[in-house]
Design an enzyme around this catalytic site. Structure first.
Site, mmCIF file in Angstrom:
data_model
loop_
_atom_site.group_PDB
_atom_site.id
_atom_site.type_symbol
_atom_site.label_atom_id
_atom_site.label_comp_id
_atom_site.label_asym_id
_atom_site.label_seq_id
_atom_site.Cartn_x
_atom_site.Cartn_y
_atom_site.Cartn_z
ATOM 1 N N ARG A 61 0.818 -1.217 0.000
ATOM 2 C CA ARG A 61 0.000 0.000 0.000
ATOM 3 C C ARG A 61 0.851 1.266 0.000
ATOM 4 N NH1 ARG A 61 -2.897 -3.874 2.840
ATOM 5 N NH2 ARG A 61 -1.650 -3.455 4.691
ATOM 6 N N GLU A 98 1.595 -5.577 14.278
ATOM 7 C CA GLU A 98 0.427 -5.568 15.165
ATOM 8 C C GLU A 98 -0.172 -6.974 15.215
ATOM 9 O OE1 GLU A 98 -2.518 -2.939 13.649
ATOM 10 O OE2 GLU A 98 -3.626 -2.805 15.521
HETATM 11 P P1 AMP Z 1 3.206 -1.596 11.960
HETATM 12 O O1 AMP Z 1 4.489 -2.173 11.447
HETATM 13 O O2 AMP Z 1 2.665 -2.315 13.149
HETATM 14 O O3 AMP Z 1 3.290 -0.101 12.168
HETATM 15 O O4 AMP Z 1 2.111 -1.877 10.848
HETATM 16 C C1 AMP Z 1 2.033 -1.076 9.719
HETATM 17 C C2 AMP Z 1 1.882 -1.890 8.481
HETATM 18 O O5 AMP Z 1 0.905 -2.918 8.640
HETATM 19 C C3 AMP Z 1 1.394 -1.035 7.342
HETATM 20 O O6 AMP Z 1 2.010 -1.508 6.146
HETATM 21 C C4 AMP Z 1 -0.098 -1.240 7.302
HETATM 22 O O7 AMP Z 1 -0.544 -1.330 5.990
HETATM 23 C C5 AMP Z 1 -0.329 -2.553 8.048
HETATM 24 N N1 AMP Z 1 -1.292 -2.422 9.155
HETATM 25 C C6 AMP Z 1 -1.066 -2.702 10.452
HETATM 26 N N2 AMP Z 1 -2.157 -2.498 11.189
HETATM 27 C C7 AMP Z 1 -3.110 -2.073 10.360
HETATM 28 C C8 AMP Z 1 -4.477 -1.653 10.534
HETATM 29 N N3 AMP Z 1 -5.067 -1.660 11.728
HETATM 30 N N4 AMP Z 1 -5.142 -1.247 9.440
HETATM 31 C C9 AMP Z 1 -4.549 -1.227 8.232
HETATM 32 N N5 AMP Z 1 -3.274 -1.596 7.998
HETATM 33 C C10 AMP Z 1 -2.563 -2.021 9.041
#
Ligand code: AMP
Length: 176
Positions: A61, A98
């Site tokens: 994305r 996450e």
């Molecule tokens: P993080 O590494 O935990 O900051 O997660 C960010 C990455 O995971 C990004 O590439 C987002 O597209 C995806 N992502 C994680 N959590 C979500 C969420 N609640 N909604 C949409 N995308 C998420």
């Protein structure tokens, strides 16, 4: 920028990809011509005077707005991809998300010491993936690194921003 329009066009998908996650689906924002243009134009205004020479987008994305922004800034675009997708020699980092563990790769010739780099992704949750990308890009010793997200998630227990050194400038279009 019309934040309300962006928010209105962002889809929330409960329990995706696993139970308990409120997934912020940017596909509904990207498919709206006004929202897509607004996001790219706003980021262009924010970064046009920073001397950005490379925009690094995180699969997948982060490729959408990242590539459009690079074009508008007159910068190059670099893909950070999931393991096994990049064809030439890569550097790699693992990180916690996450929901689960993952790793990310970049070509070893993607960045030069002279580059001013903007790292871009759609969303900041725990910050794990962007921190891994920042660490990877730091290995190239670029002139400067900036970080941008379309959305910053502010949920209790998520440490997002705290993953990064204070001196790194982090921006986002929406905070939810
Ligand atoms: P993080 O590494 O935990 O900051 O997660 C960010 C990455 O995971 C990004 O590439 C987002 O597209 C995806 N992502 C994680 N959590 C979500 C969420 N609640 N909604 C949409 N995308 C998420």
């Amino acid at each position: 920028m019309n934040k309300e329009l962006l928010l209105k066009n962002l889809r929330n998908v409960p329990d995706f990809p696993v139970k308990g996650i409120q997934f912020k689906d940017v596909s509904t924002l990207f498919k709206n011509p006004e929202c897509l243009r607004m996001a790219v134009d706003e980021l262009y205004e924010m970064y046009k005077d920073k001397g950005i020479t490379k925009v690094v987008g995180i699969e997948s994305r982060g490729f959408v707005v990242g590539a459009a922004l690079a074009y508008k800034l007159g910068a190059g675009f670099v893909m950070c991809r999931k393991p096994g997708k990049l064809p030439a020699e890569t550097r790699s980092r693992s990180f916690m998300k996450e929901y689960g563990e993952d790793s990310i790769e970049i070509h070893t010739d993607a960045i030069d010491k002279e580059d001013v780099v903007l790292l871009h992704d759609d969303l900041l949750a725990t910050g794990g993936s962007m921190k891994a990308v920042m660490d990877l890009v730091n290995e190239f010793c670029p002139q400067k690194i900036y970080i941008n997200f379309i959305i910053e998630l502010r949920i209790e227990g998520l440490i997002g921003r705290e993953q990064f050194p204070k001196e790194v400038e982090i921006t986002r279009l929406l905070e939810i």
